[in-house]
Design a protein around this motif. Structure first.
Motif, short mmCIF file in Angstrom:
data_model
loop_
_atom_site.label_atom_id
_atom_site.label_comp_id
_atom_site.label_asym_id
_atom_site.label_seq_id
_atom_site.Cartn_x
_atom_site.Cartn_y
_atom_site.Cartn_z
N MET A 282 0.83 -1.21 0.00
CA MET A 282 0.00 0.00 0.00
C MET A 282 0.86 1.26 0.00
SD MET A 282 -2.92 1.42 -0.12
CE MET A 282 -4.15 0.16 0.22
N ILE A 283 1.90 1.27 0.81
CA ILE A 283 2.78 2.43 0.87
C ILE A 283 3.44 2.67 -0.48
CG2 ILE A 283 5.03 3.17 1.78
CD1 ILE A 283 2.69 3.85 3.58
N LEU A 284 3.87 1.62 -1.15
CA LEU A 284 4.54 1.79 -2.43
C LEU A 284 3.57 2.34 -3.48
CD1 LEU A 284 7.18 1.57 -3.89
CD2 LEU A 284 6.71 -0.85 -4.36
N HIS A 285 2.32 1.94 -3.43
CA HIS A 285 1.33 2.53 -4.34
C HIS A 285 1.20 4.03 -4.09
CE1 HIS A 285 -0.29 -0.88 -6.51
NE2 HIS A 285 -0.44 -1.58 -5.40
N LEU A 286 1.13 4.44 -2.83
CA LEU A 286 1.04 5.87 -2.51
C LEU A 286 2.29 6.61 -2.97
CD1 LEU A 286 -0.44 5.80 1.13
CD2 LEU A 286 -1.67 6.04 -1.04
#
Length: 342
Positions: free
Chosen positions: A246-250
């Motif tokens: 999720m963090i990498l998507h953001l």
């Protein structure tokens, strides 16, 4: 009578009155081992059988200290070092549950020690300088140029370029700072619609995460640092759990937004150029095993978060926020003792 007032098998929503969770942290120094053990046994404590004791605690000091904590609070031969408490009102509307029925681990963050803060005075050692900006040109050397555009040419394969890595790392570092700051201020309070994006990273997450506690949020901040660390070592960012996905998507979204200001950054401008620069669509394609975590933005999961469907969660078990930090089985895990940057 007490069983009628507070039945032991009741769930939080079944209890008519307020329920308060108090978690206590106590630390004891045993300066006279024999005296302390003798005092505990004189008070009625019995050590665990020898075959059940751990190798590093053959005399069951842990058991004796727990006996002291539950009874007198102290014993001859031991000093009380720390006594801290954290309390919160449990609310069914926030997704809370009593411990015996909880589907998630109960975590409490007592923060850093006051002595540590006191040590950071004008008379203490000066702070260490920040690490220099990574040399992404050296960390991600560009392949030799090839313009053949043949389908099977390995020299024409997409690569993570220095400029892409630079913006992606900057986005992750910004996310980390924002997450650490907001976790400290937000603590265990839920994110709400009324916050209107106040909480940076946490307001951008799917609503099913909005009731998580401070420790969970600090874990998300550390996930930002972990992925940035991959890039600083010259590696592609490799998510090891759903939280990192999720963090990498953001971060990919934010890195794309940084393009508008990158021309003003002399460090970025000095990096070599390549045809794959700033290809964040390719980052989304190559950095992930799948994009399942993005399903949580679907409105049907928001409805289950808001208490529809009889209160039953529609979120798949593998995507429940409580499982976000469980390691993927096909990826090397992060070091378990790496701690938190702040």
């Amino acid at each position: 009578m007490s069983a009628i007032r507070s039945p032991k098998d009741a769930r939080l929503a079944d209890l008519p009155g307020p329920v308060v969770r108090v978690v206590q942290l106590r630390e004891f120094h045993i300066y006279d081992q024999d005296r302390m053990l003798a005092a505990a046994q004189a008070g009625g404590w019995e050590p665990m059988p020898a075959d059940e004791l751990e190798g590093d605690d053959p005399k069951d000091f842990v058991g004796a200290a727990m006996f002291a904590a539950e009874t007198t609070g102290e014993l001859p031969g031991m000093d009380w070092l720390t006594d801290a408490q954290e309390g919160k009102l449990l609310l069914p509307s926030r997704g809370d549950e009593v411990a015996d029925w909880s589907t998630e681990s109960i975590r409490v963050n007592f923060g850093t020690g006051w002595r540590l803060s006191q040590a950071a005075s004008p008379y203490s050692a000066p702070p260490q300088p920040e690490s220099p900006h990574p040399d992404f040109a050296a960390l991600f050397p560009l392949p030799a140029a090839c313009e053949c555009e043949e389908e099977d040419c390995t020299r024409c394969d997409w690569c993570l370029t220095p400029r892409t890595a630079d913006l992606l790392c900057s986005a992750l570092m910004w996310l980390a700072e924002s997450a650490y700051d907001d976790a400290a201020e937000l603590k265990d309070r839920p994110v709400t619609q009324e916050d209107d994006g106040t909480w940076g990273v946490f307001s951008r997450l799917p609503q099913v995460t909005w009731n998580q506690d401070m420790q969970w949020r600090r874990g998300l901040a550390r996930a930002c640092d972990d992925l940035a660390g991959d890039l600083k070592r010259g590696n592609w960012p490799q998510p090891t759990c759903a939280a990192e996905e999720m963090i990498l998507h953001l971060a990919i979204d934010d890195a794309s937004d940084l393009l508008g200001t990158s021309d003003e950054d002399p460090t970025h401008v000095a990096l070599p150029t390549h045809r794959d620069d700033h290809d964040f669509s390719a980052c989304s394609e190559f950095f992930f095993q799948d994009h399942d975590v993005l399903w949580l933005y679907n409105s049907r999961y928001n409805e289950s978060h808001d208490g529809a469907n009889g209160g039953e969660s529609l979120v798949p078990s593998a995507l429940q926020p409580g499982t976000w930090f469980e390691n993927f089985l096909n990826v090397p895990p992060r070091a378990a003792d790496r701690g938190y940057r702040r």
